[in-house]
Structure formats: C-alpha cells, structure tokens
Design a protein around this motif. Structure first.
Motif, short mmCIF file in Angstrom:
data_model
loop_
_atom_site.label_atom_id
_atom_site.label_comp_id
_atom_site.label_asym_id
_atom_site.label_seq_id
_atom_site.Cartn_x
_atom_site.Cartn_y
_atom_site.Cartn_z
N TYR A 35 31.27 -49.33 -42.22
CA TYR A 35 31.52 -49.75 -40.77
C TYR A 35 32.84 -50.83 -40.82
O TYR A 35 33.35 -50.77 -39.71
CB TYR A 35 30.39 -50.80 -40.33
CG TYR A 35 30.59 -51.25 -39.26
CD1 TYR A 35 30.22 -50.85 -37.89
CD2 TYR A 35 30.68 -52.74 -39.01
CE1 TYR A 35 30.24 -51.28 -36.65
CE2 TYR A 35 30.99 -53.38 -38.04
CZ TYR A 35 30.50 -52.75 -36.85
OH TYR A 35 30.75 -53.24 -35.63
N PHE A 36 33.04 -51.65 -41.88
CA PHE A 36 34.05 -52.55 -41.85
C PHE A 36 35.33 -51.78 -42.10
O PHE A 36 36.45 -52.45 -42.21
CB PHE A 36 33.99 -53.68 -42.57
CG PHE A 36 32.78 -54.89 -42.03
CD1 PHE A 36 33.34 -55.36 -40.97
CD2 PHE A 36 31.61 -54.92 -42.57
CE1 PHE A 36 32.45 -56.31 -40.35
CE2 PHE A 36 30.67 -55.62 -42.00
CZ PHE A 36 31.05 -56.32 -40.89
N GLU A 37 35.27 -50.65 -42.50
CA GLU A 37 36.62 -49.69 -42.79
C GLU A 37 37.27 -50.23 -44.11
O GLU A 37 38.53 -50.62 -43.85
CB GLU A 37 37.43 -49.71 -41.31
CG GLU A 37 36.67 -49.10 -40.30
CD GLU A 37 37.63 -48.94 -38.99
OE1 GLU A 37 38.70 -48.78 -38.96
OE2 GLU A 37 37.05 -48.94 -38.05
N LEU A 38 36.59 -50.28 -45.01
CA LEU A 38 37.07 -50.77 -46.36
C LEU A 38 36.82 -49.48 -47.32
O LEU A 38 36.06 -49.67 -48.07
CB LEU A 38 36.42 -51.97 -46.72
CG LEU A 38 36.17 -53.40 -45.90
CD1 LEU A 38 35.28 -54.22 -46.23
CD2 LEU A 38 37.66 -53.54 -46.06
N PRO A 39 37.86 -48.50 -47.28
CA PRO A 39 37.69 -47.41 -48.06
C PRO A 39 37.78 -47.58 -49.55
O PRO A 39 36.92 -46.90 -50.28
CB PRO A 39 39.08 -46.44 -47.69
CG PRO A 39 39.82 -47.40 -47.05
CD PRO A 39 39.23 -48.73 -46.51
N GLU A 40 38.57 -48.55 -50.12
CA GLU A 40 38.34 -48.75 -51.58
C GLU A 40 36.91 -49.27 -51.93
O GLU A 40 36.42 -49.02 -53.06
CB GLU A 40 39.66 -49.77 -52.08
CG GLU A 40 39.45 -50.12 -53.43
CD GLU A 40 39.78 -48.88 -54.24
OE1 GLU A 40 39.19 -49.00 -55.56
OE2 GLU A 40 40.23 -47.82 -53.85
N LEU A 41 36.43 -50.38 -51.17
CA LEU A 41 35.04 -50.62 -51.30
C LEU A 41 33.99 -49.64 -51.33
O LEU A 41 33.05 -49.44 -52.26
CB LEU A 41 34.69 -51.87 -50.85
CG LEU A 41 33.14 -52.40 -50.65
CD1 LEU A 41 33.19 -53.07 -52.05
CD2 LEU A 41 33.22 -53.72 -49.78
#
Length: 281
Positions: free
Chosen positions: A118-124
C-alpha cells in the motif's frame, strides 16, 4: 558630475531585484520538519525527512508533491492515514534506515507485506516475500523454574479467567451446553478473557482477535489492563501465545464458597478467579 549622470541611468530600485529574490527564498516550507501522524488511531511523531526517505513512495508523494490542505487530518490537526496503526511502526522503522528488523516468531508478516504494498515500498515488499531462513523455531517447553528477578524484561502478558458460578459437583469451567460431551473434548469457556501487558505486545500476539474498545487510544509503548479477547476459549489464547514463543511462568488462583440460602440447605455455590502470566525469552 559624470558619476552622478551614470547613477541616474540605473533602473529604478536597482537593488530591489536582490531583495525580491531573498524574500522568495525565505518562504516557509509547506510541511513542518516534525510531522504528527494518526495511523488508524495510533499517533506517531517523526521527522519529515524520514517519511520521504524512499522516492516515489506513497508517503514521499504525499509530503513532497501535495499541499497540506489536500491531505486528510484528524480532529486535532494531525495527518490521518486509514491503515493498520500497529503495523505502521515497522514501516516507520524501515524508512529510518532502510533495514528490516522484525521480532522473533513474528505472526503478521503477510499483513505487513500488504501494508508495504500500500505504501509503495517495493524493496520492503521483496524482503518480506523472500523465503525465511530456517530458525530454531519456538522454544521447547521443558519444566522450568521461576525466572530470576529482573530477567523477564517487558515481554510479559497476563490473562484473567473468571470461573462462572456453578453448583457443587458440577464440572469446573465446562458450561451446561457441554453436558454429555466427553470431558476430553469439552472446552473451557469463559465470559470474556481480559489481557494485561504492553499494548504493542498484546496486538502482536492476538491481532484481530483483541478487543480494544475499552482503551482505544492507548499508545503502542504503553501498558493496558482494559483489553480483552473477542473469543471465549482459553485454549485459543494459549495456542496464540505458544505460537508467538511465549510460555507460562506463573499462575495464581483464588476461590470462595457461599451457600445459596441462609439455612445452608441448598447446594454450595463456588466461584474462582485465575491469572496466568506468560513470558517470552
């Protein structure tokens, strides 16, 4: 005279251009350096540079590309995000140093991955979806002595269990609805199981099965004695604690007896109350 004539030829307010650019550069920033966020009812205070540390993420766009008046706020003026307030602590930890550090036996990994999406953190998202390294698993349950004083830290949770009143001779803890069932299959049912301990720890273990309605605004780092479980079976609570690496370290019980009538001709009515204390090493 020549000097006077040359200065007369300068444009009016020749120094004004410098003062004008100085004025525009001194405009206050759109957002303060310290942000107050209300995430699903949990309040976080952090630096703006932390929430915008990952370019092109949702929080980066919110606090660099939008105007403050465009963002939702709560009744106290804090920026509001309608997401899981407990899991946001791990999102914020990741944004601080771009490292993923989770507690042992963390049961909310898939839900945290959904929050990262949702927060658009692809690496996480990638790290949370990677296969976990095999670990030792939850600690075994051999016989344990009483832990040494000061060795428990704050990894403690307590449950309360109020025994319903029943006539003498009735099966303790088994409601009337279970009469006729084999005792080995009957579940101990109680009317509400209170939970005491650190707010964040209670939410980590019990998740959506935790009823917070009596203390909805308790910060994650504080303690509460007003939460209780949405289900009524002790076995479920014990299973969830065991899955999260907890074991029982103490148990205390009290009981009373009273006659149903003054002449003591009726059956005795028994009540009892038990508290179970669990620890995670």
């Amino acid at each position: 005279m020549a000097l006077a004539n040359s200065t007369r030829g300068l444009p009016n307010g020749g120094g004004g251009g410098g003062s004008g650019s100085s004025s525009s550069s001194a405009e206050p920033p759109l957002f303060p350096d310290i942000l107050e966020l209300n995430v699903g009812g949990q309040v976080y205070v952090t630096r703006r540079c932390t929430v915008v540390s990952v370019p092109d993420s949702l929080l980066w766009r919110m606090f660099t590309q939008q105007q403050p008046q465009e963002l939702a706020r709560d009744s106290k003026g804090r920026f509001f995000l309608d997401r899981d307030g407990f899991l946001f602590r791990y999102i914020l930890d990741y944004l601080r140093d771009l490292q993923l550090v989770l507690p042992d036996y963390f049961p909310e990994r898939s839900r945290l991955q959904r929050e990262a999406e949702y927060f658009e953190l692809p690496e996480l998202v990638r790290r949370l979806g990677a296969p976990q390294q095999p670990g030792p698993g939850p600690p075994p349950h051999p016989r344990r002595g009483v832990p040494k004083e000061g060795s428990l830290g704050d990894e403690l949770l307590s449950l309360g269990y109020a025994e319903p009143e029943q006539p003498e001779g009735a099966t303790a803890g088994v409601p009337v609805a279970h009469a006729g069932e084999d005792d080995s299959q009957a579940s101990v049912r109680v009317e509400g199981i209170p939970v005491w301990g650190k707010t964040s720890l209670a939410k980590e273990v019990f998740g959506d099965t935790l009823n917070e309605s009596r203390d909805p605004d308790r910060p994650p780092e504080r303690y509460t004695s007003r939460y209780y479980l949405k289900f009524n079976f002790l076995e479920q609570a014990f299973d969830k604690l065991s899955e999260s690496g907890f074991h029982m370290v103490a148990c205390s019980s009290t009981g009373t007896c009273a006659f149903a009538s003054a002449d003591q001709s009726e059956d005795k009515i028994w009540t009892s109350y038990t508290e179970y204390v669990f620890c995670r090493e």
